[in-house]
Scaffold this motif. Structure first.
Motif, PDB file in Angstrom:
ATOM      1  N   CYS A 157       2.454  -9.462  -6.257  1.00 45.35           N
ATOM      2  CA  CYS A 157       1.747  -9.972  -5.075  1.00 45.35           C
ATOM      3  C   CYS A 157       1.686 -11.500  -5.162  1.00 45.35           C
ATOM      4  N   PRO A 158       1.700 -12.179  -3.998  1.00 42.70           N
ATOM      5  CA  PRO A 158       1.563 -13.636  -4.018  1.00 42.70           C
ATOM      6  C   PRO A 158       0.262 -14.094  -4.686  1.00 42.70           C
ATOM      7  N   CYS A 159      -0.729 -13.182  -4.757  1.00 43.94           N
ATOM      8  CA  CYS A 159      -1.991 -13.544  -5.403  1.00 43.94           C
ATOM      9  C   CYS A 159      -1.873 -13.532  -6.928  1.00 43.94           C
ATOM     10  N   GLY A 160      -0.734 -13.050  -7.420  1.00 44.27           N
ATOM     11  CA  GLY A 160      -0.521 -13.045  -8.855  1.00 44.27           C
ATOM     12  C   GLY A 160      -0.682 -11.673  -9.489  1.00 44.27           C
ATOM     13  N   ARG A 161      -1.166 -10.719  -8.754  1.00 39.22           N
ATOM     14  CA  ARG A 161      -1.348  -9.378  -9.312  1.00 39.22           C
ATOM     15  C   ARG A 161      -0.016  -8.633  -9.324  1.00 39.22           C
ATOM     16  N   ARG A 162       0.133  -7.769 -10.323  1.00 42.55           N
ATOM     17  CA  ARG A 162       1.343  -6.966 -10.465  1.00 42.55           C
ATOM     18  C   ARG A 162       0.985  -5.511 -10.174  1.00 42.55           C
ATOM     19  N   PHE A 163       1.817  -4.853  -9.362  1.00 46.13           N
ATOM     20  CA  PHE A 163       1.609  -3.449  -9.019  1.00 46.13           C
ATOM     21  C   PHE A 163       2.801  -2.642  -9.492  1.00 46.13           C
ATOM     22  N   GLU A 164       2.519  -1.492 -10.065  1.00 49.91           N
ATOM     23  CA  GLU A 164       3.598  -0.599 -10.468  1.00 49.91           C
ATOM     24  C   GLU A 164       4.043   0.208  -9.259  1.00 49.91           C
ATOM     25  N   ALA A 165       5.267   0.726  -9.353  1.00 51.62           N
ATOM     26  CA  ALA A 165       5.850   1.466  -8.233  1.00 51.62           C
ATOM     27  C   ALA A 165       4.970   2.637  -7.812  1.00 51.62           C
ATOM     28  N   GLN A 166       4.369   3.324  -8.772  1.00 54.30           N
ATOM     29  CA  GLN A 166       3.515   4.471  -8.447  1.00 54.30           C
ATOM     30  C   GLN A 166       2.310   4.030  -7.610  1.00 54.30           C
ATOM     31  N   GLU A 167       1.726   2.891  -7.937  1.00 56.18           N
ATOM     32  CA  GLU A 167       0.589   2.373  -7.161  1.00 56.18           C
ATOM     33  C   GLU A 167       1.014   2.056  -5.734  1.00 56.18           C
ATOM     34  N   VAL A 168       2.180   1.439  -5.614  1.00 55.21           N
ATOM     35  CA  VAL A 168       2.691   1.090  -4.289  1.00 55.21           C
ATOM     36  C   VAL A 168       2.982   2.358  -3.498  1.00 55.21           C
ATOM     37  N   GLU A 169       3.609   3.334  -4.138  1.00 58.37           N
ATOM     38  CA  GLU A 169       3.917   4.600  -3.466  1.00 58.37           C
ATOM     39  C   GLU A 169       2.630   5.287  -3.001  1.00 58.37           C
ATOM     40  N   GLU A 170       1.622   5.327  -3.856  1.00 52.48           N
ATOM     41  CA  GLU A 170       0.338   5.946  -3.487  1.00 52.48           C
ATOM     42  C   GLU A 170      -0.306   5.202  -2.312  1.00 52.48           C
ATOM     43  N   ALA A 171      -0.229   3.889  -2.339  1.00 51.59           N
ATOM     44  CA  ALA A 171      -0.799   3.088  -1.255  1.00 51.59           C
ATOM     45  C   ALA A 171      -0.071   3.360   0.060  1.00 51.59           C
ATOM     46  N   VAL A 172       1.255   3.432  -0.005  1.00 51.56           N
ATOM     47  CA  VAL A 172       2.050   3.711   1.196  1.00 51.56           C
ATOM     48  C   VAL A 172       1.723   5.108   1.726  1.00 51.56           C
ATOM     49  N   ARG A 173       1.610   6.082   0.833  1.00 55.74           N
ATOM     50  CA  ARG A 173       1.249   7.446   1.257  1.00 55.74           C
ATOM     51  C   ARG A 173      -0.139   7.463   1.930  1.00 55.74           C
ATOM     52  N   GLU A 174      -1.058   6.708   1.373  1.00 57.29           N
ATOM     53  CA  GLU A 174      -2.410   6.648   1.955  1.00 57.29           C
ATOM     54  C   GLU A 174      -2.377   5.973   3.322  1.00 57.29           C
ATOM     55  N   ILE A 175      -1.587   4.926   3.459  1.00 55.13           N
ATOM     56  CA  ILE A 175      -1.444   4.256   4.755  1.00 55.13           C
ATOM     57  C   ILE A 175      -0.870   5.226   5.780  1.00 55.13           C
ATOM     58  N   ILE A 176       0.135   5.990   5.384  1.00 58.01           N
ATOM     59  CA  ILE A 176       0.749   6.970   6.294  1.00 58.01           C
ATOM     60  C   ILE A 176      -0.268   8.053   6.667  1.00 58.01           C
TER      61      ILE A 176
END
Length: 86
Positions: free
Chosen positions: A8-27
């Motif tokens: 993230c531009p804020c400096g935080r690092r996200f793993e693919a699983q976190e991103v996938e879970e976030a995308v699933r929640e958004i959907i």
């Protein structure tokens, strides 16, 4: 399983699983929102139909009352004219 990391531009690092879970929640949330909006559209259509039906019924009663009054007045007028001509 993905092994990609997202930064993230804020400096935080996200793993693919976190991103996938976030995308699933958004959907999931978007799907729920679509359902709510569709139900609101149906509800508004029902309200509009009920309002239209109510207005038509009121208009019909008004027209019938006016027609009845006009018929009564016309009958009295014709009766008065006929009595006056006798």
């Amino acid at each position: 399983m993905w092994e990609t990391n997202f930064h993230c531009p804020c400096g935080r690092r996200f793993e693919a699983q976190e991103v996938e879970e976030a995308v699933r929640e958004i959907i999931r949330v978007a799907s729920l929102l679509a359902q709510v909006l569709a139900q609101q559209a149906r509800d508004l259509a029902d309200i509009r139909r009920a309002g239209d039906a109510s207005f038509r019924a009121w208009t019909c009663r008004l027209v019938n009352a006016v027609a009845s009054s006009l018929g009564t007045m016309a009958g009295r007028l014709v009766g008065s004219l006929l009595r006056a001509l006798d």
